[in-house]
Design a protein around this motif. Structure first.
Motif, short mmCIF file in Angstrom:
data_model
loop_
_atom_site.label_atom_id
_atom_site.label_comp_id
_atom_site.label_asym_id
_atom_site.label_seq_id
_atom_site.Cartn_x
_atom_site.Cartn_y
_atom_site.Cartn_z
N LYS A 75 93.77 30.12 92.05
CA LYS A 75 93.02 31.19 91.39
C LYS A 75 91.86 30.56 90.63
O LYS A 75 92.06 29.65 89.82
N GLN A 94 106.22 33.13 94.63
CA GLN A 94 104.82 33.59 94.67
C GLN A 94 104.57 34.68 93.63
O GLN A 94 103.54 34.71 92.98
N PHE A 95 105.54 35.55 93.48
CA PHE A 95 105.43 36.63 92.48
C PHE A 95 105.30 36.02 91.08
O PHE A 95 104.45 36.41 90.28
N LYS A 96 106.12 35.02 90.81
CA LYS A 96 106.11 34.40 89.48
C LYS A 96 104.82 33.60 89.26
O LYS A 96 104.23 33.65 88.18
N SER A 98 101.92 34.11 90.61
CA SER A 98 100.81 35.05 90.45
C SER A 98 100.78 35.60 89.02
O SER A 98 99.72 35.72 88.40
N THR A 99 101.95 35.88 88.49
CA THR A 99 102.04 36.40 87.12
C THR A 99 101.61 35.33 86.12
O THR A 99 100.84 35.60 85.18
N SER A 102 97.79 34.86 86.13
CA SER A 102 97.08 35.93 85.42
C SER A 102 97.20 35.76 83.92
O SER A 102 96.22 35.91 83.18
N LEU A 103 98.39 35.43 83.46
CA LEU A 103 98.58 35.25 82.01
C LEU A 103 97.76 34.06 81.51
O LEU A 103 97.18 34.11 80.43
N PHE A 105 94.91 32.83 82.71
CA PHE A 105 93.48 33.16 82.59
C PHE A 105 93.22 34.19 81.50
O PHE A 105 92.15 34.19 80.89
N SER A 106 94.19 35.03 81.28
CA SER A 106 94.03 36.00 80.19
C SER A 106 94.02 35.27 78.84
O SER A 106 93.20 35.56 77.96
N SER A 129 105.80 31.06 77.74
CA SER A 129 105.62 32.07 78.81
C SER A 129 106.15 31.53 80.13
O SER A 129 106.85 32.22 80.87
N GLU A 132 109.89 31.38 80.16
CA GLU A 132 110.52 32.71 80.25
C GLU A 132 110.43 33.25 81.69
O GLU A 132 111.38 33.85 82.19
N ILE A 133 109.31 33.00 82.33
CA ILE A 133 109.14 33.53 83.69
C ILE A 133 110.03 32.76 84.68
O ILE A 133 110.73 33.37 85.49
N THR A 138 114.50 38.02 87.84
CA THR A 138 113.43 38.92 88.27
C THR A 138 113.87 40.37 88.13
O THR A 138 113.09 41.28 88.22
N LEU B 42 101.41 41.66 94.78
CA LEU B 42 102.46 40.71 94.45
C LEU B 42 102.24 40.21 93.03
O LEU B 42 101.24 39.56 92.75
N GLY B 43 103.17 40.52 92.15
CA GLY B 43 103.03 40.08 90.76
C GLY B 43 102.00 40.91 90.02
O GLY B 43 101.81 42.08 90.31
N VAL B 44 101.34 40.27 89.07
CA VAL B 44 100.33 41.00 88.31
C VAL B 44 99.00 40.26 88.42
O VAL B 44 98.95 39.06 88.63
N PHE B 46 94.61 40.64 87.03
CA PHE B 46 93.65 41.46 86.29
C PHE B 46 92.24 41.17 86.74
O PHE B 46 91.91 40.08 87.20
N GLN B 66 89.38 44.47 80.58
CA GLN B 66 90.31 43.63 81.33
C GLN B 66 91.34 44.58 81.94
O GLN B 66 92.20 45.11 81.22
N TRP B 68 94.40 45.45 84.13
CA TRP B 68 95.60 44.78 84.67
C TRP B 68 96.26 45.65 85.73
O TRP B 68 96.62 46.79 85.48
N VAL B 77 111.17 43.38 86.18
CA VAL B 77 111.38 42.00 85.77
C VAL B 77 111.70 41.91 84.28
O VAL B 77 111.26 42.73 83.48
N TYR B 79 110.73 39.78 82.18
CA TYR B 79 109.66 39.25 81.33
C TYR B 79 108.43 40.16 81.32
O TYR B 79 107.33 39.71 81.04
N LEU B 82 105.59 40.23 78.68
CA LEU B 82 104.53 39.21 78.61
C LEU B 82 103.18 39.76 79.06
O LEU B 82 102.15 39.39 78.54
#
Lengths: 256, 185
Positions: A75, A94-96, A98-99, A102-103, A105-106, A129, A132-133, A138, B42-44, B46, B66, B68, B77, B79, B82
């Motif tokens: 990313k 992949q789901f984790k 991706s999350t 995003s966090l 970069f946020s 974070s 925790e992920i 899930t 897939l996932g989140v 933004f 921003q 999301w 999930v 978490y 977060l």
């Protein structure tokens, strides 16, 4: 072999720049004596990405080795990479990832774009974070619900006339939440097949028949699947009926 | 004449079940595009978009939104807090052709978002308004339901045609800037 749920599934996690290989963040979940050397791993991965680029393998997401898997996402020029057990669901990882990306970069996007040399100390707050992920399930399930659901899995598998040899409850991304008597190779195969689980928004169930197993994946709710390893000599339709009965029972005890 | 210039960063969530059109709404808003084929998020993720306007006090507002995109299944999930935390606004998106997607907003999505970001403003979005023949929720049914929900307004949108998409984003942005105390911005 211990069940998957007892595995230390995630070994280490890294964030690094794709082109230069500069490491921004590492987190190891191994004891220090067995932990991989972060700089060596990143150097290896950077070389691999460079090779992939010259070999037109630009969409590299997973590299499997005998006992370990590298899983990545890219990313904005950064690679988010994780070392995991190869038995873990690739979709879940992949789901984790991706999350996490995003966090990241946020939280740090502004700092990353405004300075050339990044003080990696500033990312230390990100540990919580990431932990925790990777550490969290899930799909939330109460312990009492798990115990009750396990009772129904046992009931299904214990009766020979149901045709079921093993059963497990998975999150929509293939994270195993509960398992009873699943043969491990078939379990791993099922998880790979059930990468489609997340696409089951409008499907009630899915059957995959082969010479060694009749696999039934039944949707319990939007976030949960019941996967059953059925004996191949047993009638598929009867197996589906038996599995649907168990699904009904589990639905009653698990809050949606 | 513009008196001053203020920059804001606003975190806005798009929440709702799978296949209601959240990603399509974002794509329409950010890039003014629409893709016909459905692919599961897939996932989140933004995306950001900066909008500029001059408010009634002649102050120039430069707002970095921003936005999301939370995958439908991500509600499950452990978490989720977060990425739900710190939001000042949320679009609760349901599919006008699938009644159960509206019920999930009342029963699930809104509870989770309010827990993580208790001070956010919500707007309800009934998407796929272009599918008139397949519509499963009448306007009168909708009004009754909305009255009992914690939202400031409802929009019927179509990510496909673009109907009301910009309007909804504009409304949520201006309401956040109008209502929220300065400490949040």
């Amino acid at each position: 072999m211990s069940p998957l749920t007892e595995f230390k599934a995630v070994k280490a996690f890294f964030i690094f720049e794709k082109d230069q290989g500069t490491t921004l963040f590492t987190r190891s979940y191994e004891r220090s004596s067995t932990a991989p050397d972060a700089h060596l791993v990143v150097a290896f991965l950077t070389a691999m990405f460079s090779f992939a680029k010259t070999s037109s393998l630009s969409d590299l997401k997973v590299v499997d080795m005998t006992d370990i898997r590298f899983s990545f996402i890219e990313k904005n020029g950064l690679i988010f990479a994780v070392l995991v057990s190869p038995l873990v669901s690739p979709l879940d990882i992949q789901f984790k990832l991706s999350t996490i990306a995003s966090l990241f970069f946020s939280d740090y996007g502004n700092q990353l774009s405004s300075i050339d040399i990044v003080d990696t100390e500033m990312f230390s707050d990100f540990n919580d974070s990431v932990d925790e992920i990777f550490g969290g399930e899930t799909r939330q399930m109460l312990k009492s619900s798990k115990n009750a659901a396990l009772f129904y899995l046992k009931k299904l598998v214990s009766k020979e006339e149901t045709g079921a040899r093993g059963a497990m409850i998975l999150s929509f991304t293939g994270d195993i939440l509960l398992e009873y008597k699943m043969d491990q190779p078939r379990m791993a195969a099922a998880i790979r097949i059930l990468n489609v689980g997340t696409y089951m928004t409008n499907l009630r169930y899915l059957v995959v028949a082969s010479e060694s197993t009749n696999l039934v994946a039944y949707k319990i709710s939007e976030g949960l699947l019941l996967a059953v390893d059925g004996h191949p000599s047993f009638g598929l339709e009867d197996l589906v009926v038996n599995v649907s009965e168990t699904v009904k029972q589990i639905k009653e005890i698990i809050p949606h | 004449m513009v008196k001053n210039e203020i920059k804001h960063v606003l975190k806005i969530l798009l929440l709702g079940d799978g296949a209601v059109g959240k990603t399509s709404l974002i794509l329409r808003f950010i890039e003014n595009k629409f893709k016909d084929e459905y692919s599961v998020s897939l996932g989140v993720d933004f995306l950001t978009k900066t909008i500029t306007f001059i408010d009634e006090d002649d102050i120039k507002r430069i707002v970095s939104l921003q936005v999301w995109d939370i995958a439908g299944q991500a509600r499950h999930v452990s978490y989720s807090h977060l990425y739900l935390k710190g939001a000042l606004g949320a679009f609760y998106v349901f599919d006008l052709t699938r009644k159960e997607t509206l019920e999930q907003i009342q029963n699930r999505w809104q509870l989770q978002a309010l827990k993580a970001s208790p001070n956010h403003l919500g707007i309800l979005i009934g998407n796929k308004a272009d599918l008139i023949k397949e519509r499963a929720i009448s306007k009168s049914q909708l009004k009754k339901i909305v009255d009992s929900m914690h939202v400031i307004e409802i929009f019927e949108t179509s990510a496909k045609t673009g109907r009301n998409v910009n309007k909804a984003f504009q409304k949520l942005t201006t309401e956040i800037l109008r209502v929220k105390p300065k400490k949040f911005l």
